[in-house]
Write a protein that holds these residues in place. Sequence first.
Motif, PDB file in Angstrom:
ATOM      1  N   UNK A 175      -5.354  -4.062   7.818  1.00  0.00           N
ATOM      2  CA  UNK A 175      -6.350  -3.590   6.617  1.00  0.00           C
ATOM      3  C   UNK A 175      -7.756  -3.678   6.772  1.00  0.00           C
ATOM      4  N   UNK A 176      -8.125  -4.683   7.857  1.00  0.00           N
ATOM      5  CA  UNK A 176      -9.552  -4.741   8.167  1.00  0.00           C
ATOM      6  C   UNK A 176      -9.549  -4.458   9.730  1.00  0.00           C
ATOM      7  N   UNK A 177     -10.096  -3.751  10.206  1.00  0.00           N
ATOM      8  CA  UNK A 177     -10.264  -3.678  11.909  1.00  0.00           C
ATOM      9  C   UNK A 177     -10.926  -4.633  12.381  1.00  0.00           C
ATOM     10  N   UNK A 178     -10.063  -5.769  13.068  1.00  0.00           N
ATOM     11  CA  UNK A 178     -10.752  -6.927  13.444  1.00  0.00           C
ATOM     12  C   UNK A 178     -10.809  -7.167  14.910  1.00  0.00           C
ATOM     13  N   UNK A 179     -10.103  -5.955  15.786  1.00  0.00           N
ATOM     14  CA  UNK A 179     -10.164  -5.953  16.939  1.00  0.00           C
ATOM     15  C   UNK A 179     -11.343  -5.271  17.317  1.00  0.00           C
ATOM     16  N   UNK A 180     -11.915  -4.699  16.677  1.00  0.00           N
ATOM     17  CA  UNK A 180     -13.371  -3.916  16.925  1.00  0.00           C
ATOM     18  C   UNK A 180     -14.560  -4.505  16.098  1.00  0.00           C
ATOM     19  N   UNK A 181     -14.435  -5.577  15.900  1.00  0.00           N
ATOM     20  CA  UNK A 181     -15.386  -6.352  15.129  1.00  0.00           C
ATOM     21  C   UNK A 181     -14.761  -6.672  13.357  1.00  0.00           C
ATOM     22  N   UNK A 182     -15.455  -6.141  12.665  1.00  0.00           N
ATOM     23  CA  UNK A 182     -15.141  -6.448  11.250  1.00  0.00           C
ATOM     24  C   UNK A 182     -15.326  -4.890  10.540  1.00  0.00           C
ATOM     25  N   UNK A 183     -14.466  -3.963  10.684  1.00  0.00           N
ATOM     26  CA  UNK A 183     -14.541  -2.912  10.193  1.00  0.00           C
ATOM     27  C   UNK A 183     -13.682  -2.848   8.718  1.00  0.00           C
ATOM     28  N   UNK A 184     -14.172  -2.460   7.498  1.00  0.00           N
ATOM     29  CA  UNK A 184     -13.537  -2.840   6.266  1.00  0.00           C
ATOM     30  C   UNK A 184     -12.989  -1.479   5.780  1.00  0.00           C
ATOM     31  N   UNK A 185     -12.058  -1.391   5.118  1.00  0.00           N
ATOM     32  CA  UNK A 185     -11.716  -0.424   4.441  1.00  0.00           C
ATOM     33  C   UNK A 185     -12.596   0.387   3.310  1.00  0.00           C
ATOM     34  N   UNK A 186     -12.772   1.555   3.247  1.00  0.00           N
ATOM     35  CA  UNK A 186     -13.841   1.978   2.186  1.00  0.00           C
ATOM     36  C   UNK A 186     -12.963   1.911   0.926  1.00  0.00           C
ATOM     37  N   UNK A 187     -13.902   1.649  -0.296  1.00  0.00           N
ATOM     38  CA  UNK A 187     -13.137   1.629  -1.469  1.00  0.00           C
ATOM     39  C   UNK A 187     -12.262   2.730  -1.657  1.00  0.00           C
ATOM     40  N   UNK A 188     -10.980   2.468  -2.240  1.00  0.00           N
ATOM     41  CA  UNK A 188      -9.913   3.397  -2.357  1.00  0.00           C
ATOM     42  C   UNK A 188      -9.127   3.873  -1.184  1.00  0.00           C
ATOM     43  N   UNK A 219      -7.092   2.143   1.150  1.00  0.00           N
ATOM     44  CA  UNK A 219      -5.766   1.337   0.911  1.00  0.00           C
ATOM     45  C   UNK A 219      -4.976   1.868   0.034  1.00  0.00           C
ATOM     46  N   UNK A 220      -5.730   2.085  -1.266  1.00  0.00           N
ATOM     47  CA  UNK A 220      -4.874   2.403  -2.287  1.00  0.00           C
ATOM     48  C   UNK A 220      -4.433   4.043  -2.141  1.00  0.00           C
ATOM     49  N   UNK A 221      -5.110   4.441  -1.405  1.00  0.00           N
ATOM     50  CA  UNK A 221      -4.899   6.090  -0.987  1.00  0.00           C
ATOM     51  C   UNK A 221      -3.695   6.224  -0.330  1.00  0.00           C
ATOM     52  N   UNK A 222      -3.690   5.139   0.816  1.00  0.00           N
ATOM     53  CA  UNK A 222      -2.409   5.138   1.672  1.00  0.00           C
ATOM     54  C   UNK A 222      -1.440   4.850   1.063  1.00  0.00           C
ATOM     55  N   UNK A 223      -1.533   3.928   0.272  1.00  0.00           N
ATOM     56  CA  UNK A 223      -0.097   3.309  -0.407  1.00  0.00           C
ATOM     57  C   UNK A 223       0.150   4.459  -1.327  1.00  0.00           C
ATOM     58  N   UNK A 224      -0.550   5.328  -2.058  1.00  0.00           N
ATOM     59  CA  UNK A 224       0.055   6.685  -2.785  1.00  0.00           C
ATOM     60  C   UNK A 224       0.374   7.572  -1.823  1.00  0.00           C
ATOM     61  N   UNK A 284      -4.700 -10.270   3.325  1.00  0.00           N
ATOM     62  CA  UNK A 284      -5.678  -9.470   2.758  1.00  0.00           C
ATOM     63  C   UNK A 284      -4.946  -8.511   1.658  1.00  0.00           C
ATOM     64  N   UNK A 285      -3.770  -8.418   2.064  1.00  0.00           N
ATOM     65  CA  UNK A 285      -3.188  -7.662   0.755  1.00  0.00           C
ATOM     66  C   UNK A 285      -3.535  -8.453  -0.591  1.00  0.00           C
ATOM     67  N   UNK A 286      -3.402  -9.713  -0.621  1.00  0.00           N
ATOM     68  CA  UNK A 286      -3.996 -10.277  -1.922  1.00  0.00           C
ATOM     69  C   UNK A 286      -5.215 -10.348  -2.482  1.00  0.00           C
ATOM     70  N   UNK A 287      -6.096  -9.826  -1.442  1.00  0.00           N
ATOM     71  CA  UNK A 287      -7.428  -9.626  -1.827  1.00  0.00           C
ATOM     72  C   UNK A 287      -7.500  -8.163  -2.306  1.00  0.00           C
ATOM     73  N   UNK A 288      -7.090  -7.293  -1.473  1.00  0.00           N
ATOM     74  CA  UNK A 288      -7.130  -5.904  -1.919  1.00  0.00           C
ATOM     75  C   UNK A 288      -6.168  -5.360  -3.112  1.00  0.00           C
ATOM     76  N   UNK A 289      -5.109  -6.035  -3.077  1.00  0.00           N
ATOM     77  CA  UNK A 289      -4.090  -5.915  -4.328  1.00  0.00           C
ATOM     78  C   UNK A 289      -3.207  -4.776  -3.925  1.00  0.00           C
ATOM     79  N   UNK A 290      -3.292  -4.258  -2.812  1.00  0.00           N
ATOM     80  CA  UNK A 290      -2.503  -3.302  -2.295  1.00  0.00           C
ATOM     81  C   UNK A 290      -1.620  -3.924  -1.621  1.00  0.00           C
ATOM     82  N   UNK A 291      -0.098  -3.539  -2.001  1.00  0.00           N
ATOM     83  CA  UNK A 291       1.179  -4.311  -1.319  1.00  0.00           C
ATOM     84  C   UNK A 291       1.732  -3.330  -0.482  1.00  0.00           C
ATOM     85  N   UNK A 292       1.930  -3.793   0.805  1.00  0.00           N
ATOM     86  CA  UNK A 292       2.592  -2.930   1.799  1.00  0.00           C
ATOM     87  C   UNK A 292       4.128  -3.346   1.655  1.00  0.00           C
TER      88      UNK A 292
END
Length: 461
Positions: free
Chosen positions: A234-247, A249-254, A279-287
């Motif tokens: 949910x955050x790309x942490x093998x290339x540093x710290x690349x965060x999801x843009x707002x919406x 993870x929610x978009x992927x869920x949908x 991170x699912x608890x932080x983002x609120x998007x449940x996989x």
Amino acid sequence: MGEAHFSNLGSVPTGNQQSGVKMTQSVTETVNRQSQFIAGGTMSTNRAITPPRVFVRAMGAYLWDAEGKKYIDYHAGFAPYLFGHGDPEVDEAVVKAIRSGASLIGAGTTPWEAEISELLCDAVPGLEQIQLTNSGSEAVSYALRLARAATGRDVVVLMQGGYNGWADYVSYNLMDPASIVAEHEPGTEYKLRPFTSGIPGVISETVRVVEFNDLEAAERVLSRGDVAAIILEPILQNIGVVKPLPGYLEGLRAICDRTGTMLIFDEVKTGFRHALGGYQAISGVIPDLSTFGKAIANGYPMGVVGGKREIMAFCAHPDPERRVVIAGTYNGHPVNVAAATAVLKRLKSREAEIYERLEKLGSRLETGLREVFSRRNYPATIVRQGSAIAVYFMDHVPTSWRDVAMNHDSDRDVSYRRAMIDAGVFHFPVATKQSSISLAHSEEDIDRTIEITSDVLNRLN
Ligand SMILES: Cc1ncc(COP(=O)(O)O)c(C=O)c1O
């Protein structure tokens, strides 16, 4: 301030003698001798570093090499050490388990397996049932197997810039070179490029790769209706710290809900590092399914695959042909379970205090680094999530690997990391690798790191 400064950080450990590596032995000699017998020269080939170094001890926030030099460690063994190396509470739990006869029994179940499963399902929103493995890679392999069994589909979708372990199905397009990503058209899938040889060509028929934060590409690929799962950190942490843009993870869920695709969060790096619930608890998007590893056992080998009950139920499907086998002699090994249980109980009982402390240390490092980098005549951008931090030598916060590959100055990054190591601060000397702070780091360690960074940058300029 250079190496002399670091001689003040503490005494040289006596553990060197115990480990059988003589302090005076030259690094070159050891490396040459080991490469005769270790294929590739290091255990786990991605540990190879230039120049080579031989380490003999790690404790708390520090590492020591065979020549007695001490480093403040931000590599943290590729991130498991949330509490620091050799955490006394975790080690105590391990020793207690060994002494109390909690051996690997390998038949039926045990009370300690029940305890940790309950703790995990209680802590992480997306976990209703779990299985334990010995590594993140195994957990990912099982997550994909479960998703394929549950959907009856074969294709899995990965992220460019995402790492999900070494299994064949996920060994593609980790960090394609700038020349390739520059030609990639956003909104589409990548041409597959395995990052290891030895993968049968036929595997590529069941793998697709898209860019992180590119919803259009995910939509396009998932809409074909043949995708079992999309897996991502949910955050790309093998290339540093690349965060999801707002919406995102929610978009992927949908999209997953609409197309009947399993959403898998690979939380091997984000899990427990950023929150007890991942991170699912932080983002609120449940996989639908999640994988964990690393920080869950503070350095002991442990992986977790888990998720919705109806998917995990495939482990005991009444139809043997639909049943998913999850097997491993050492799965749920009592020593690792004891370590992970100690970690989870500590996180649960002091959740707010622990994550506030990590945030405070992270913020102190971020602020200090911002200050020292802002005085340079080249762009640097610092990105942080809690205790995970990365410096990008580029003028904006990256949102994908394509962005990093095309804008980040990798050569400068590697020179910076090597100079920091020479000065006694260990960031893994490969461009974009994320650095990790632990509870064992003190304010003094952070402040020294900032001072040394300033000194190193003065010399590098
Ligand atoms: C996000 C992610 N998934 C999976 C893995 C694989 O875990 P392991 O190395 O324990 O097999 C890693 C390892 O770095 C990882 O970072």
